[in-house]
Scaffold this active site. Sequence first.
Site, PDB file in Angstrom:
ATOM      1  N   CYS A 119       0.852  -1.194   0.000  1.00 14.40           N
ATOM      2  CA  CYS A 119       0.000   0.000   0.000  1.00 14.40           C
ATOM      3  C   CYS A 119       0.895   1.253   0.000  1.00 14.40           C
ATOM      4  O   CYS A 119       1.659   1.450  -0.948  1.00 14.40           O
ATOM      5  CB  CYS A 119      -0.952  -0.047   1.186  1.00 14.40           C
ATOM      6  N   ASP A 165      -9.126  -3.585  -7.744  1.00 17.63           N
ATOM      7  CA  ASP A 165      -8.696  -2.453  -6.916  1.00 17.63           C
ATOM      8  C   ASP A 165      -9.071  -1.139  -7.593  1.00 17.63           C
ATOM      9  O   ASP A 165      -8.430  -0.709  -8.548  1.00 17.63           O
ATOM     10  CB  ASP A 165      -7.186  -2.538  -6.712  1.00 17.63           C
ATOM     11  N   HIS A 191      -7.793  -4.310  -3.416  1.00 17.38           N
ATOM     12  CA  HIS A 191      -6.697  -3.664  -2.697  1.00 17.38           C
ATOM     13  C   HIS A 191      -6.471  -4.351  -1.354  1.00 17.38           C
ATOM     14  O   HIS A 191      -7.418  -4.685  -0.650  1.00 17.38           O
ATOM     15  CB  HIS A 191      -7.029  -2.187  -2.473  1.00 17.38           C
TER      16      HIS A 191
END
Length: 222
Positions: A119, A165, A191
């Site tokens: 991330c 995502d 995600h």
Amino acid sequence: MTKAQWIKLKAADGVEISAYEVLPDGPARGGLVVIQEIFGVNGHIRRVAESYAADGFHVIAPAIFDRAEPGFEVGYDDTGRSRGIALMQKVSATDSMQDIAAAVDLLKKEGKVGIIGYCLGGTYAWLAASQLPVDAAVVYYGGGIGRYSDRKPDVPVQGHFGLLDTHIPQSDLAKVRVYPNVELFTYQADHGFNCDERSSYEPASASQARERALGFLHAEIG
């Protein structure tokens, strides 16, 4: 058996932060910096660090949010996400690169050093590939990769992204696929699919990505 401990890192600007260090059982095959999500060096990130140490790497996960809130660690609920976003806005990428560089410097004694991030950490792993003296980088769903697509990496990069995502459009991935030393994989996942504490966890994709990342690190680091 691996050995885990909290240590201190001092960045080039003199700021000291904490870091989670895990030593392998026996000689290290290389160094690996693990970069956190916005949720801090929490249980998930510590387990990631421990797993790569079990594979033979000397691992350090710097607590890059220590500059704003020492010891920050939250879960994946809405409150944790809000707090993480707020801290992300207080700690600049420039400062975080200094902290990551301190971890890289410490690991250089092991020979080659790789970096893997998730991330926010995935974005920073991408930046490190063009800014820091690392030998390879692994990017998991780094949301800022499109914004920094002009940063041509100096070392091999492997990326893992979810096709579901909505935070990272495929057009962003197309911008970095043009580099010959970048290899990207996509999965039928959302995600954060690697994290078993998220609702978006997708075990089959996580397992396949982990196998690919480990093979890549073995090839590039040792």
